[in-house]
Design an enzyme around this catalytic site. Structure first.
Site, PDB file in Angstrom:
ATOM      1  CB  CYS A   1      -0.921   0.022   1.217  1.00 21.59           C
ATOM      2  SG  CYS A   1      -2.215  -1.212   1.183  1.00 21.59           S
ATOM      3  CD  GLN A   2       0.425   6.607  -3.017  1.00 25.01           C
ATOM      4  OE1 GLN A   2      -0.602   6.220  -3.553  1.00 25.01           O
ATOM      5  NE2 GLN A   2       0.974   7.770  -3.292  1.00 25.01           N
TER       6      GLN A   2
END
Length: 138
Positions: free
Chosen positions: A51-52
């Site tokens: 995930c960013q």
């Protein structure tokens, strides 16, 4: 309430909003309502990899049902994980494992996310099922 009933409830609520910005504000509001995850629980083994933003997910079993706790350092990501928590929390592990989570595609949110954030939705769904697997058959 079943998983599919909860999914339909979310879709009905999001359908009340006229544009995607209103939907995002609603999702952000869901994230703000998530119960706080204790800081000491935000460990590397609870991070959703890929995930960013940083997204933590923990699960436990209570009376034959999976309980989820989640948090993120991003308000929109926290709102997105809140959608999954709302749908899957307090459901039996076996039902979580067989649940079709494509309802998230019907929300219209993915179209307005950067590709990395849209991919995070798939990672969240996968991780929630993985955590439920720990409690399957109990």
């Amino acid at each position: 309430m079943t998983i599919s009933e909860k999914q339909q409830e979310v879709l009905d609520e999001l359908g009340l909003f006229q544009d995607w910005q209103e939907r995002y504000e609603y999702v952000i509001g869901l994230g703000k309502k998530l119960p706080a995850m204790p800081e000491e629980a935000k460990t590397d083994d609870k991070l959703i990899k890929g995930c960013q933003s940083q997204v933590w997910l923990d699960a436990s079993a209570e009376n034959g049902k999976v309980r989820y706790v989640a948090d993120s350092d991003s308000v929109i990501t926290k709102g997105m994980i809140a959608l999954f928590v709302r749908v899957l929390d307090e459901q039996p592990a076996d039902q979580i494992l067989t649940a079709d989570l494509s309802f998230i595609d019907k929300t219209g949110l993915k179209e307005h996310l950067a590709p990395t954030r849209a991919n995070a939705l798939n990672l969240m769904a996968t991780q929630m099922k993985q955590r439920a697997l720990e409690f399957a058959g109990n």
